[in-house]
Scaffold this motif. Structure first.
Motif, PDB file in Angstrom:
ATOM      1  N   THR A  65      71.763  65.048  21.500  1.00 35.15           N
ATOM      2  CA  THR A  65      70.398  64.774  21.022  1.00 35.15           C
ATOM      3  C   THR A  65      70.199  65.160  19.559  1.00 35.15           C
ATOM      4  OG1 THR A  65      69.737  66.960  21.801  1.00 35.15           O
ATOM      5  CG2 THR A  65      69.362  65.097  23.299  1.00 35.15           C
ATOM      6  N   SER A  66      71.199  65.781  18.933  1.00 36.75           N
ATOM      7  CA  SER A  66      71.056  66.138  17.515  1.00 36.75           C
ATOM      8  C   SER A  66      71.016  64.860  16.688  1.00 36.75           C
ATOM      9  CB  SER A  66      72.243  66.997  17.056  1.00 36.75           C
ATOM     10  OG  SER A  66      73.414  66.208  17.020  1.00 36.75           O
ATOM     11  N   PHE A  67      70.624  64.993  15.432  1.00 34.33           N
ATOM     12  CA  PHE A  67      70.540  63.796  14.584  1.00 34.33           C
ATOM     13  C   PHE A  67      71.885  63.079  14.541  1.00 34.33           C
ATOM     14  CE2 PHE A  67      70.245  61.261  10.818  1.00 34.33           C
ATOM     15  CZ  PHE A  67      68.972  60.733  10.922  1.00 34.33           C
ATOM     16  N   VAL A  68      72.943  63.856  14.260  1.00 35.94           N
ATOM     17  CA  VAL A  68      74.262  63.229  14.148  1.00 35.94           C
ATOM     18  C   VAL A  68      74.827  62.894  15.534  1.00 35.94           C
ATOM     19  CG1 VAL A  68      75.634  65.352  14.046  1.00 35.94           C
ATOM     20  CG2 VAL A  68      76.424  63.348  12.837  1.00 35.94           C
ATOM     21  N   ARG A 121      70.942  70.664  26.152  1.00 34.27           N
ATOM     22  CA  ARG A 121      70.126  71.623  26.922  1.00 34.27           C
ATOM     23  C   ARG A 121      68.873  70.980  27.499  1.00 34.27           C
ATOM     24  NH1 ARG A 121      67.487  75.222  22.010  1.00 34.27           N
ATOM     25  NH2 ARG A 121      66.965  73.448  20.691  1.00 34.27           N
ATOM     26  N   LYS A 154      65.310  65.011  26.874  1.00 34.98           N
ATOM     27  CA  LYS A 154      65.743  64.383  25.610  1.00 34.98           C
ATOM     28  C   LYS A 154      66.991  63.524  25.815  1.00 34.98           C
ATOM     29  CE  LYS A 154      64.249  67.514  21.933  1.00 34.98           C
ATOM     30  NZ  LYS A 154      64.771  68.314  20.816  1.00 34.98           N
ATOM     31  N   ASP A 158      73.670  74.817  28.054  1.00 37.77           N
ATOM     32  CA  ASP A 158      72.892  75.488  27.010  1.00 37.77           C
ATOM     33  C   ASP A 158      73.788  76.523  26.342  1.00 37.77           C
ATOM     34  OD1 ASP A 158      71.112  77.268  25.630  1.00 37.77           O
ATOM     35  OD2 ASP A 158      69.481  76.432  26.843  1.00 37.77           O
ATOM     36  N   ALA A 159      73.800  76.501  24.996  1.00 39.13           N
ATOM     37  CA  ALA A 159      74.665  77.435  24.261  1.00 39.13           C
ATOM     38  C   ALA A 159      74.313  78.890  24.560  1.00 39.13           C
ATOM     39  CB  ALA A 159      74.555  77.169  22.764  1.00 39.13           C
ATOM     40  N   LEU A 178      81.665  69.694  13.617  1.00 34.87           N
ATOM     41  CA  LEU A 178      81.276  69.317  12.249  1.00 34.87           C
ATOM     42  C   LEU A 178      80.952  70.533  11.403  1.00 34.87           C
ATOM     43  CD1 LEU A 178      78.757  66.363  12.775  1.00 34.87           C
ATOM     44  CD2 LEU A 178      81.137  66.259  12.018  1.00 34.87           C
ATOM     45  N   PHE A 215      82.313  64.348   7.221  1.00 31.79           N
ATOM     46  CA  PHE A 215      82.554  64.105   5.795  1.00 31.79           C
ATOM     47  C   PHE A 215      83.169  65.357   5.171  1.00 31.79           C
ATOM     48  CE2 PHE A 215      81.033  63.911   1.336  1.00 31.79           C
ATOM     49  CZ  PHE A 215      81.823  62.845   0.954  1.00 31.79           C
ATOM     50  N   ASP A 216      82.725  66.522   5.594  1.00 37.86           N
ATOM     51  CA  ASP A 216      83.560  67.686   5.329  1.00 37.86           C
ATOM     52  C   ASP A 216      84.257  67.990   6.644  1.00 37.86           C
ATOM     53  OD1 ASP A 216      80.689  68.330   5.664  1.00 37.86           O
ATOM     54  OD2 ASP A 216      81.273  70.425   5.652  1.00 37.86           O
ATOM     55  N   SER A 225      70.708  65.903   6.194  1.00 28.83           N
ATOM     56  CA  SER A 225      69.809  66.020   7.345  1.00 28.83           C
ATOM     57  C   SER A 225      69.338  67.458   7.480  1.00 28.83           C
ATOM     58  CB  SER A 225      70.529  65.662   8.634  1.00 28.83           C
ATOM     59  OG  SER A 225      71.170  66.806   9.116  1.00 28.83           O
ATOM     60  N   SER A 249      72.299  74.695   7.801  1.00 29.11           N
ATOM     61  CA  SER A 249      73.589  75.387   7.754  1.00 29.11           C
ATOM     62  C   SER A 249      73.859  75.919   6.348  1.00 29.11           C
ATOM     63  CB  SER A 249      74.730  74.447   8.160  1.00 29.11           C
ATOM     64  OG  SER A 249      74.539  73.996   9.462  1.00 29.11           O
ATOM     65  N   GLY A 258      66.769  68.084  13.165  1.00 28.89           N
ATOM     66  CA  GLY A 258      66.487  66.861  13.930  1.00 28.89           C
ATOM     67  C   GLY A 258      66.110  65.698  13.031  1.00 28.89           C
ATOM     68  N   GLY A 291      77.254  61.716   5.182  1.00 30.80           N
ATOM     69  CA  GLY A 291      76.960  62.846   6.085  1.00 30.80           C
ATOM     70  C   GLY A 291      76.582  62.451   7.494  1.00 30.80           C
TER      71      GLY A 291
HETATM   72  N1  NAP Z   1      80.438  68.135   8.347  1.00 28.62           N
HETATM   73  C1  NAP Z   1      79.594  67.173   8.118  1.00 28.62           C
HETATM   74  O1  NAP Z   1      79.886  66.267   7.395  1.00 28.62           O
HETATM   75  C2  NAP Z   1      78.263  67.242   8.828  1.00 28.62           C
HETATM   76  C3  NAP Z   1      77.420  66.155   8.831  1.00 28.62           C
HETATM   77  C4  NAP Z   1      76.264  66.232   9.583  1.00 28.62           C
HETATM   78  C5  NAP Z   1      75.951  67.377  10.289  1.00 28.62           C
HETATM   79  N2  NAP Z   1      76.764  68.437  10.224  1.00 28.62           N
HETATM   80  C6  NAP Z   1      76.495  69.659  10.999  1.00 28.62           C
HETATM   81  O2  NAP Z   1      76.325  69.276  12.355  1.00 28.62           O
HETATM   82  C7  NAP Z   1      75.350  70.102  12.967  1.00 28.62           C
HETATM   83  C8  NAP Z   1      74.286  69.212  13.581  1.00 28.62           C
HETATM   84  O3  NAP Z   1      73.537  68.593  12.535  1.00 28.62           O
HETATM   85  P1  NAP Z   1      72.227  67.755  12.866  1.00 28.62           P
HETATM   86  O4  NAP Z   1      71.526  67.489  11.602  1.00 28.62           O
HETATM   87  O5  NAP Z   1      72.606  66.596  13.706  1.00 28.62           O
HETATM   88  O6  NAP Z   1      71.441  68.861  13.731  1.00 28.62           O
HETATM   89  P2  NAP Z   1      70.035  68.809  14.500  1.00 28.62           P
HETATM   90  O7  NAP Z   1      69.514  67.424  14.502  1.00 28.62           O
HETATM   91  O8  NAP Z   1      69.214  69.906  13.963  1.00 28.62           O
HETATM   92  O9  NAP Z   1      70.462  69.152  16.021  1.00 28.62           O
HETATM   93  C9  NAP Z   1      70.832  70.399  16.486  1.00 28.62           C
HETATM   94  C10 NAP Z   1      71.305  70.231  17.922  1.00 28.62           C
HETATM   95  O10 NAP Z   1      71.620  71.503  18.458  1.00 28.62           O
HETATM   96  C11 NAP Z   1      71.060  71.562  19.767  1.00 28.62           C
HETATM   97  N3  NAP Z   1      70.865  72.944  20.182  1.00 28.62           N
HETATM   98  C12 NAP Z   1      70.255  73.944  19.510  1.00 28.62           C
HETATM   99  N4  NAP Z   1      70.285  75.065  20.256  1.00 28.62           N
HETATM  100  C13 NAP Z   1      70.943  74.766  21.409  1.00 28.62           C
HETATM  101  C14 NAP Z   1      71.299  75.493  22.568  1.00 28.62           C
HETATM  102  N5  NAP Z   1      70.975  76.778  22.726  1.00 28.62           N
HETATM  103  N6  NAP Z   1      71.998  74.861  23.538  1.00 28.62           N
HETATM  104  C15 NAP Z   1      72.329  73.550  23.419  1.00 28.62           C
HETATM  105  N7  NAP Z   1      72.011  72.814  22.346  1.00 28.62           N
HETATM  106  C16 NAP Z   1      71.317  73.411  21.370  1.00 28.62           C
HETATM  107  C17 NAP Z   1      69.773  70.791  19.669  1.00 28.62           C
HETATM  108  O11 NAP Z   1      69.316  70.452  20.975  1.00 28.62           O
HETATM  109  P3  NAP Z   1      67.819  69.889  21.261  1.00 28.62           P
HETATM  110  O12 NAP Z   1      67.845  68.445  20.836  1.00 28.62           O
HETATM  111  O13 NAP Z   1      67.665  70.059  22.711  1.00 28.62           O
HETATM  112  O14 NAP Z   1      66.883  70.693  20.409  1.00 28.62           O
HETATM  113  C18 NAP Z   1      70.267  69.601  18.861  1.00 28.62           C
HETATM  114  O15 NAP Z   1      70.906  68.672  19.705  1.00 28.62           O
HETATM  115  C19 NAP Z   1      74.833  71.034  11.864  1.00 28.62           C
HETATM  116  O16 NAP Z   1      75.490  72.266  11.985  1.00 28.62           O
HETATM  117  C20 NAP Z   1      75.211  70.339  10.578  1.00 28.62           C
HETATM  118  O17 NAP Z   1      75.460  71.244   9.525  1.00 28.62           O
HETATM  119  C21 NAP Z   1      77.912  68.388   9.508  1.00 28.62           C
END
Ligand code: NAP
Length: 411
Positions: free
Chosen positions: A14-17, A42, A46, A67-68, A112, A143-144, A182, A188, A317, A355
């Motif tokens: 359900t996260s953005f990515v 979790r 959603k 759930d983490a 990621l 991307f990283d 995002s 992060s 998100g 990203g």
């Molecule tokens: N390396 C790269 O190129 C790159 C690119 C993009 C993103 N990222 C990394 O990827 C991660 C996700 O990014 P995002 O923007 O997609 O994040 P986001 O939209 O903020 O989503 C965070 C996710 O974590 C879940 N979560 C939080 N607490 C939790 C728990 N206790 N148990 C289970 N799930 C839990 C959320 O669940 P709910 O939906 O239920 O709230 C949601 O699915 C970040 O760390 C970001 O830095 C890296």
């Protein structure tokens, strides 16, 4: 539940990515076909919404709850799949329980994260267990740091074929990129800035280019590092610091170390952004340096961090619109020099924004590569994309995920 019912599970779908990744897997591999996969998170509500948005083709997509903050739910998740792809971040805040569950159960894992200090802590705490259980852990599969890590691998393969030896120095320069950050990525980054401001030992660790290399991997040469606006003769252009260099360079050095220092013990690597020629290029390089420094400084202090979170940066998100993802792209240039004075130039390009649009596809293929392309006897441990997935992942990315790795010239 039957053991290892699935090839892949996307945790944090359900996260953005995670949503982009889930859409990509649905479109590329279908549901209930040759790849058996499920989404997990979790919030059942959603996850159901996400599944419904994917329409009829995802009607049979299984949903798993975990759930983490409930380790037993993660153990249960690991029992059901061979590979877990996690997008639950910031990983430094939520990621450790899943690493623990994967290394105890021997479940392969990719993510990621770009959080060097967290990767280092995970390696220190869990590498022995991963080696014992056979779990292959691969961080930084977006991307990283995939374009950098596989970009260097590709350049070195070309150098080996052309000159019969590897380059002792490689530079990566971002020539062009279009995309936005995002909420999760910004969260992060800000978390790292906050932790570093409060901890001098962490600042020292983050400054060490070999901080995630195995103990004993050292070089007698100082690594280059573009910290401010500077002119680059190789590209006849000005350069500015590149924010992802802090993680990408560490991953490339770990790859070198894990591949028996194939690039050489004294291998030099750095990354920066090209800002152009002349006065305009110079002014842009200084402006980027100042903006980056200002953002990191503001993230480190409570009142300005609060203001940034409240008014400026996207919330968790949130992220780029589908149009912005579609219209995004990146063009990374590499130059390598050998000890004998030869040089070689290569390019890595990707469609979609780096990203998210492209990252979702890279992460999906890294997970599929873990599930289907690895020698089952490949040992457990903390790997990097290039050192474990190497050519198989490069092939997957070029045939399916919109990346191109090209030789430009050598002489
Ligand atoms: N390396 C790269 O190129 C790159 C690119 C993009 C993103 N990222 C990394 O990827 C991660 C996700 O990014 P995002 O923007 O997609 O994040 P986001 O939209 O903020 O989503 C965070 C996710 O974590 C879940 N979560 C939080 N607490 C939790 C728990 N206790 N148990 C289970 N799930 C839990 C959320 O669940 P709910 O939906 O239920 O709230 C949601 O699915 C970040 O760390 C970001 O830095 C890296």
């Amino acid at each position: 539940m039957e053991k290892q019912q699935f090839d892949l599970v996307v945790f944090g779908a359900t996260s953005f990515v995670g949503q982009i990744l889930t859409r990509y897997l649905t479109e590329t591999y279908g549901v209930g076909g040759t790849v058996s996969w499920a989404i997990a998170g979790r919030s059942g509500h959603k996850l159901e919404t996400l599944k419904n948005e994917l329409g009829e083709r995802a009607r049979e997509l299984p949903i798993l709850l975990a759930d983490a903050s409930r380790p037993e739910s993660l153990d249960e998740l690991c029992l059901q799949t061979r590979v877990i792809i996690s997008t639950v971040g910031p990983y430094a805040l939520y990621g450790e329980p899943l690493i623990k569950a994967c290394v105890s159960s021997g479940t392969d894992y990719c993510d990621l994260t770009g959080e060097v200090q967290w990767i280092r802590a995970m390696i220190e705490r869990y590498e022995d267990q991963a080696k014992a259980s056979g779990a292959r852990i691969v961080h930084c599969c977006g991307f990283d740091s995939i374009p950098s890590d596989l970009g260097v691998l590709f350049l070195q393969q070309q150098a080996q074929q052309t000159f019969g030896h590897y380059c002792t120095q490689v530079k990566m320069r971002v020539k062009a990129a279009k995309g936005e950050f995002s909420g999760g990525t910004v969260a992060s980054l800000m978390n790292v800035a906050k932790e570093a401001a409060a901890d001098p030992a962490l600042r020292k660790e983050l400054a060490n280019p070999f901080s995630i290399c195995p103990p004993g991997h050292r070089s007698s040469q100082r690594q280059p590092n573009v910290k401010s606006a500077s002119y680059d003769k190789d590209f006849d252009a000005w350069t500015a610091p590149f924010v992802m260099a802090a993680i990408n360079t560490r991953i490339v050095h770990r790859s070198n170390a894990l591949m028996a220092t194939g690039y050489g013990k004294e291998f030099l690597y750095d990354e920066a952004m090209l800002t152009g020629r002349g006065l305009k290029g110079r002014a842009t390089a200084y402006a980027i340096t100042a903006a980056l420094g200002g953002f990191l400084a503001a993230s480190a202090i409570k009142p300005t961090r609060w203001a940034l979170e409240r008014f400026v940066v996207p919330k968790p998100g949130e992220g780029p619109s589908p149009e912005a993802q579609q219209n995004g792209f990146y063009d990374l240039r590499f130059v390598g020099h050998t000890e004998a004075g030869e040089s070689i130039r290569t390019r890595v390009t990707g469609d979609r924004d780096p990203g998210y649009g492209s990252t979702g596809k890279m992460l999906g293929e890294a997970g599929a590569c873990l599930a289907f392309d690895l020698d089952p006897d490949a040992p457990g441990g903390f790997w990097t994309p290039a050192s474990l997935l190497g050519q198989s992942l490069l092939d997957r990315l070029t045939t399916r995920a919109g990346l191109r790795f090209e030789l430009l010239e050598n002489n």
